[in-house]
Design a protein around this motif. Structure first.
Motif, PDB file in Angstrom:
ATOM      1  N   VAL A   5       0.843  -1.198   0.000  1.00  0.00           N
ATOM      2  CA  VAL A   5       0.000   0.000   0.000  1.00  0.00           C
ATOM      3  C   VAL A   5       0.880   1.251   0.000  1.00  0.00           C
ATOM      4  O   VAL A   5       1.808   1.364   0.811  1.00  0.00           O
ATOM      5  CB  VAL A   5      -0.955   0.014   1.218  1.00  0.00           C
ATOM      6  N   LEU A   6       0.585   2.159  -0.917  1.00  0.00           N
ATOM      7  CA  LEU A   6       1.260   3.459  -0.910  1.00  0.00           C
ATOM      8  C   LEU A   6       0.389   4.425  -0.108  1.00  0.00           C
ATOM      9  O   LEU A   6      -0.826   4.501  -0.311  1.00  0.00           O
ATOM     10  CB  LEU A   6       1.462   3.962  -2.340  1.00  0.00           C
ATOM     11  N   ILE A   7       1.026   5.124   0.819  1.00  0.00           N
ATOM     12  CA  ILE A   7       0.296   6.048   1.693  1.00  0.00           C
ATOM     13  C   ILE A   7       0.496   7.462   1.162  1.00  0.00           C
ATOM     14  O   ILE A   7       1.594   8.019   1.261  1.00  0.00           O
ATOM     15  CB  ILE A   7       0.786   5.917   3.146  1.00  0.00           C
ATOM     16  N   ALA A   8      -0.553   8.022   0.568  1.00  0.00           N
ATOM     17  CA  ALA A   8      -0.441   9.330  -0.099  1.00  0.00           C
ATOM     18  C   ALA A   8      -0.728  10.446   0.900  1.00  0.00           C
ATOM     19  O   ALA A   8      -1.664  11.230   0.731  1.00  0.00           O
ATOM     20  CB  ALA A   8      -1.399   9.394  -1.284  1.00  0.00           C
ATOM     21  N   ASN A   9       0.068  10.509   1.961  1.00  0.00           N
ATOM     22  CA  ASN A   9      -0.152  11.519   2.986  1.00  0.00           C
ATOM     23  C   ASN A   9       1.108  11.663   3.831  1.00  0.00           C
ATOM     24  O   ASN A   9       2.127  11.059   3.518  1.00  0.00           O
ATOM     25  CB  ASN A   9      -1.364  11.141   3.852  1.00  0.00           C
ATOM     26  N   ARG A  10       1.025  12.432   4.878  1.00  0.00           N
ATOM     27  CA  ARG A  10       2.183  12.730   5.721  1.00  0.00           C
ATOM     28  C   ARG A  10       1.734  12.798   7.185  1.00  0.00           C
ATOM     29  O   ARG A  10       0.550  12.655   7.469  1.00  0.00           O
ATOM     30  CB  ARG A  10       2.819  14.059   5.300  1.00  0.00           C
ATOM     31  N   GLY A  11       2.690  13.040   8.079  1.00  0.00           N
ATOM     32  CA  GLY A  11       2.347  13.321   9.471  1.00  0.00           C
ATOM     33  C   GLY A  11       1.719  12.134  10.186  1.00  0.00           C
ATOM     34  O   GLY A  11       1.907  10.974   9.805  1.00  0.00           O
ATOM     35  N   GLU A  12       0.924  12.487  11.224  1.00  0.00           N
ATOM     36  CA  GLU A  12       0.397  11.433  12.089  1.00  0.00           C
ATOM     37  C   GLU A  12      -0.488  10.449  11.334  1.00  0.00           C
ATOM     38  O   GLU A  12      -0.500   9.259  11.658  1.00  0.00           O
ATOM     39  CB  GLU A  12      -0.337  12.050  13.293  1.00  0.00           C
ATOM     40  N   ILE A  13      -1.205  10.913  10.313  1.00  0.00           N
ATOM     41  CA  ILE A  13      -2.142   9.998   9.653  1.00  0.00           C
ATOM     42  C   ILE A  13      -1.396   8.997   8.768  1.00  0.00           C
ATOM     43  O   ILE A  13      -1.837   7.853   8.623  1.00  0.00           O
ATOM     44  CB  ILE A  13      -3.268  10.767   8.890  1.00  0.00           C
ATOM     45  N   ALA A  14      -0.257   9.414   8.218  1.00  0.00           N
ATOM     46  CA  ALA A  14       0.549   8.471   7.434  1.00  0.00           C
ATOM     47  C   ALA A  14       1.038   7.345   8.350  1.00  0.00           C
ATOM     48  O   ALA A  14       1.007   6.163   7.990  1.00  0.00           O
ATOM     49  CB  ALA A  14       1.720   9.199   6.785  1.00  0.00           C
ATOM     50  N   LEU A  15       1.449   7.705   9.567  1.00  0.00           N
ATOM     51  CA  LEU A  15       1.881   6.696  10.544  1.00  0.00           C
ATOM     52  C   LEU A  15       0.734   5.783  10.946  1.00  0.00           C
ATOM     53  O   LEU A  15       0.903   4.576  11.086  1.00  0.00           O
ATOM     54  CB  LEU A  15       2.358   7.408  11.813  1.00  0.00           C
ATOM     55  N   ARG A  16      -0.426   6.388  11.136  1.00  0.00           N
ATOM     56  CA  ARG A  16      -1.611   5.627  11.550  1.00  0.00           C
ATOM     57  C   ARG A  16      -1.941   4.537  10.527  1.00  0.00           C
ATOM     58  O   ARG A  16      -2.250   3.392  10.868  1.00  0.00           O
ATOM     59  CB  ARG A  16      -2.798   6.601  11.702  1.00  0.00           C
ATOM     60  N   ILE A  17      -1.838   4.904   9.252  1.00  0.00           N
ATOM     61  CA  ILE A  17      -2.156   3.967   8.169  1.00  0.00           C
ATOM     62  C   ILE A  17      -1.064   2.902   8.087  1.00  0.00           C
ATOM     63  O   ILE A  17      -1.348   1.706   7.923  1.00  0.00           O
ATOM     64  CB  ILE A  17      -2.325   4.736   6.840  1.00  0.00           C
ATOM     65  N   LEU A  18       0.175   3.350   8.253  1.00  0.00           N
ATOM     66  CA  LEU A  18       1.307   2.421   8.237  1.00  0.00           C
ATOM     67  C   LEU A  18       1.137   1.336   9.313  1.00  0.00           C
ATOM     68  O   LEU A  18       1.374   0.148   9.071  1.00  0.00           O
ATOM     69  CB  LEU A  18       2.568   3.249   8.493  1.00  0.00           C
ATOM     70  N   ARG A  19       0.689   1.748  10.492  1.00  0.00           N
ATOM     71  CA  ARG A  19       0.503   0.785  11.584  1.00  0.00           C
ATOM     72  C   ARG A  19      -0.557  -0.254  11.226  1.00  0.00           C
ATOM     73  O   ARG A  19      -0.395  -1.443  11.489  1.00  0.00           O
ATOM     74  CB  ARG A  19       0.104   1.518  12.865  1.00  0.00           C
ATOM     75  N   ALA A  20      -1.643   0.212  10.598  1.00  0.00           N
ATOM     76  CA  ALA A  20      -2.722  -0.719  10.216  1.00  0.00           C
ATOM     77  C   ALA A  20      -2.196  -1.717   9.186  1.00  0.00           C
ATOM     78  O   ALA A  20      -2.473  -2.919   9.272  1.00  0.00           O
ATOM     79  CB  ALA A  20      -3.911   0.063   9.657  1.00  0.00           C
ATOM     80  N   CYS A  21      -1.438  -1.223   8.216  1.00  0.00           N
ATOM     81  CA  CYS A  21      -0.896  -2.099   7.163  1.00  0.00           C
ATOM     82  C   CYS A  21       0.023  -3.145   7.781  1.00  0.00           C
ATOM     83  O   CYS A  21      -0.060  -4.332   7.465  1.00  0.00           O
ATOM     84  CB  CYS A  21      -0.105  -1.289   6.145  1.00  0.00           C
ATOM     85  N   ARG A  22       0.880  -2.685   8.668  1.00  0.00           N
ATOM     86  CA  ARG A  22       1.857  -3.608   9.258  1.00  0.00           C
ATOM     87  C   ARG A  22       1.154  -4.732  10.009  1.00  0.00           C
ATOM     88  O   ARG A  22       1.526  -5.896   9.890  1.00  0.00           O
ATOM     89  CB  ARG A  22       2.780  -2.824  10.182  1.00  0.00           C
ATOM     90  N   GLU A  23       0.110  -4.399  10.729  1.00  0.00           N
ATOM     91  CA  GLU A  23      -0.605  -5.443  11.481  1.00  0.00           C
ATOM     92  C   GLU A  23      -1.333  -6.405  10.543  1.00  0.00           C
ATOM     93  O   GLU A  23      -1.619  -7.540  10.909  1.00  0.00           O
ATOM     94  CB  GLU A  23      -1.587  -4.810  12.474  1.00  0.00           C
ATOM     95  N   LEU A  24      -1.635  -5.935   9.338  1.00  0.00           N
ATOM     96  CA  LEU A  24      -2.290  -6.819   8.361  1.00  0.00           C
ATOM     97  C   LEU A  24      -1.259  -7.556   7.500  1.00  0.00           C
ATOM     98  O   LEU A  24      -1.625  -8.303   6.594  1.00  0.00           O
ATOM     99  CB  LEU A  24      -3.220  -5.997   7.446  1.00  0.00           C
ATOM    100  N   GLY A  25       0.016  -7.303   7.744  1.00  0.00           N
ATOM    101  CA  GLY A  25       1.062  -7.973   6.969  1.00  0.00           C
ATOM    102  C   GLY A  25       1.237  -7.408   5.564  1.00  0.00           C
ATOM    103  O   GLY A  25       1.667  -8.106   4.652  1.00  0.00           O
ATOM    104  N   ILE A  26       0.882  -6.133   5.379  1.00  0.00           N
ATOM    105  CA  ILE A  26       0.987  -5.493   4.063  1.00  0.00           C
ATOM    106  C   ILE A  26       2.220  -4.573   4.055  1.00  0.00           C
ATOM    107  O   ILE A  26       2.412  -3.796   5.001  1.00  0.00           O
ATOM    108  CB  ILE A  26      -0.279  -4.653   3.762  1.00  0.00           C
ATOM    109  N   ALA A  27       3.019  -4.638   2.999  1.00  0.00           N
ATOM    110  CA  ALA A  27       4.185  -3.757   2.878  1.00  0.00           C
ATOM    111  C   ALA A  27       3.721  -2.322   2.622  1.00  0.00           C
ATOM    112  O   ALA A  27       2.642  -2.096   2.068  1.00  0.00           O
ATOM    113  CB  ALA A  27       5.084  -4.231   1.738  1.00  0.00           C
TER     114      ALA A  27
END
Ligand code: ADP
Length: 448
Positions: A5-27
């Motif tokens: 998943v490419l996260i088209a954002n920055r700041g806290e929300i980019a991290l928030r999305i990154l955390r969700a992806c990681r828990e789902l096993g998505i790069a």
């Protein structure tokens, strides 16, 4: 499920999305402007791509750059976060044309809800109560005068393409109307490139109450209860809570069920928020946001549902894995938006962060991308952290919030933390007794 998943954002929300992806096993792929090279979302992502210079229009809003970043990295989906391209139907469409999934609703639903006049018409069709107002765009002074007379003064003139609280004008008397209309049209044209405006009755003391929904586009939809976002400055939310101190269980059930039914009928897919003004026991629809909201964590806190993971699952084609009966509201949660701003004048305060100490303990969540040595760039939104606190009761939540704010240290930039510490001393806040004008009046008193 997606691979990357490419996260088209920055700041806290980019991290928030990154955390969700990681828990789902998505790069994950982070994108960043040259001003955000050292941002935490870039450091923590599996890969990162620089997409342009600091101004957002050249980087975070630059669709060709984002497409190129998807190609280079082989991302098969894009999460837009909030702001930037999150409600850009064309972006969603272009991604589709390149076989990349936009993690959000269909371009058609984004388009309908992005035009507030269309959104209101759709709400009416779906049986959702709206603020009394003009049936469509108002072009002339005569037309405005006729409609204003019908709905009663004061009236609010709003931009059809509006957002972020911009492009609204109040006309208190018939004499104000013509000028307010022209100003609103001019401002709407300048801010949104569209001068279409419409009229609404101006509600005197409403609360802003919004319902979080999830739909799978396959006939299923649920509501996750409401958030009370009445504490606003210049129509910008600063403090949000779930559930609203103003509603009882029956009212919650009634509005939630109505909204969830409408969302299922619409065939809506993804997360969304239906925003209402609430006055004297009545709900009035104002708009729908077809994206993740800044304040989604308070809902996560009281339901235990990870809204970002649900967005990703739905976009990947999954049906909702739970029904309304599975959703249980437990406890109370409050979010404070910590902005790099002066706590009284709200003048932005970007710059170097010398030190940070983040509060912790039971029921405390901090979503933030800042760290000691990080420099808050001047180019973007001033939100640098969200403090979310939950407790078994509203009272426990307030005690815990007071405790957590006392522990929070951010040195080097000014923040809104002192404002929240002061707010917690006010009886109206303690009692949950406030409307959308309360904070402006409070700040006015403080400045005197
Ligand atoms: P935006 O998309 O610009 O955020 P909204 O329609 O969501 O615009 O309205 C933002 C805020 O403006 C609301 O939360 C509320 O405080 C105020 N507002 C909007 N419509 C009305 C109205 N009819 N009467 C009184 N206040 C309003």
């Amino acid at each position: 499920m997606f691979d990357k998943v490419l996260i088209a954002n920055r700041g806290e929300i980019a991290l928030r999305i990154l955390r969700a992806c990681r828990e789902l096993g998505i790069a994950t792929v982070a994108v960043h402007s040259t001003a955000d090279e050292n941002a935490m979302h870039v450091r923590l992502a599996d890969e990162s791509v620089c997409i342009g210079p600091p101004p957002a229009r050249d980087s975070y809003l630059n669709i060709p750059s984002l497409l190129a970043a998807c190609e280079i990295t082989g991302a098969d989906a894009v999460h837009p976060g909030y702001g930037f391209l999150a409600e850009n139907a064309r972006f969603a469409e272009i991604l589709g044309e390149h076989n990349i999934t936009f993690i959000g609703p269909s371009p058609e639903h984004i388009r309908i809800m992005g035009d507030k006049i269309e959104a209101k018409k759709t709400a009416i069709r779906l049986g959702i109560p709206v603020v009394p107002g003009s049936p469509g765009a108002v072009r002339s002074g005569d037309e405005a005068a006729r409609i204003a007379e019908e709905i009663g003064f004061p009236v609010l003139i709003k931009a059809a393409a509006g957002g972020g609280g911009r492009g609204m004008k109040v006309a208190r008397t018939p004499a104000d109307l013509a000028e307010a209309l022209t100003t609103a049209q001019t401002e709407a044209k300048a801010a949104f490139g569209d001068d279409a405006v419409y009229l609404e009755r101006y509600l005197a003391k409403p609360r802003h109450i919004e319902v979080q929904i999830l739909g799978d586009g396959q006939g299923n939809a649920v509501h996750l209860g409401e958030r009370d976002c009445s504490l606003q400055r210049r129509h910008q939310k600063l403090w949000e809570e779930a559930l609203s101190p103003a509603l009882n269980a029956d009212q919650r059930h009634a509005i939630g069920t109505r909204v969830a039914t409408a969302i299922a009928d619409l065939g809506y897919s993804g997360a969304g928020t239906i925003e209402f003004l609430y006055e004297n026991g009545e709900f009035f629809f104002i708009e729908m946001n077809t994206r993740l909201q800044v304040e989604h964590p308070v809902t996560e806190s009281i339901t235990g549902i990870d809204i970002v993971q649900e967005q990703i699952r739905i976009a990947a084609g999954a049906k909702l894995s739970f029904t309304q009966d599975d959703i249980v509201f437990s406890g109370h949660a409050i979010e404070c938006r910590i902005n790099a701003e002066n706590p009284l004048t709200f003048t932005p305060s970007p710059g170097h962060i010398d030190s940070v100490h983040v509060p912790g303990g039971l029921g405390v969540r901090v979503d933030s991308g800042i760290y000691a040595g990080y420099t808050v760039p001047p180019y973007y939104d001033s939100l640098i952290a969200k403090l979310i606190v939950m407790g078994k009761s509203r009272n426990e939540c307030l005690m815990r919030l007071r405790r957590a704010l006392g522990e929070y240290v951010i040195e080097g930039v000014e923040t809104t933390i002192p404002l929240f510490i002061d707010l917690l001393k006010d009886d109206d806040i303690i009692d949950g007794n406030y409307d959308i004008h309360w904070l402006e009046n409070y700040l006015e008193r403080r400045r005197q």
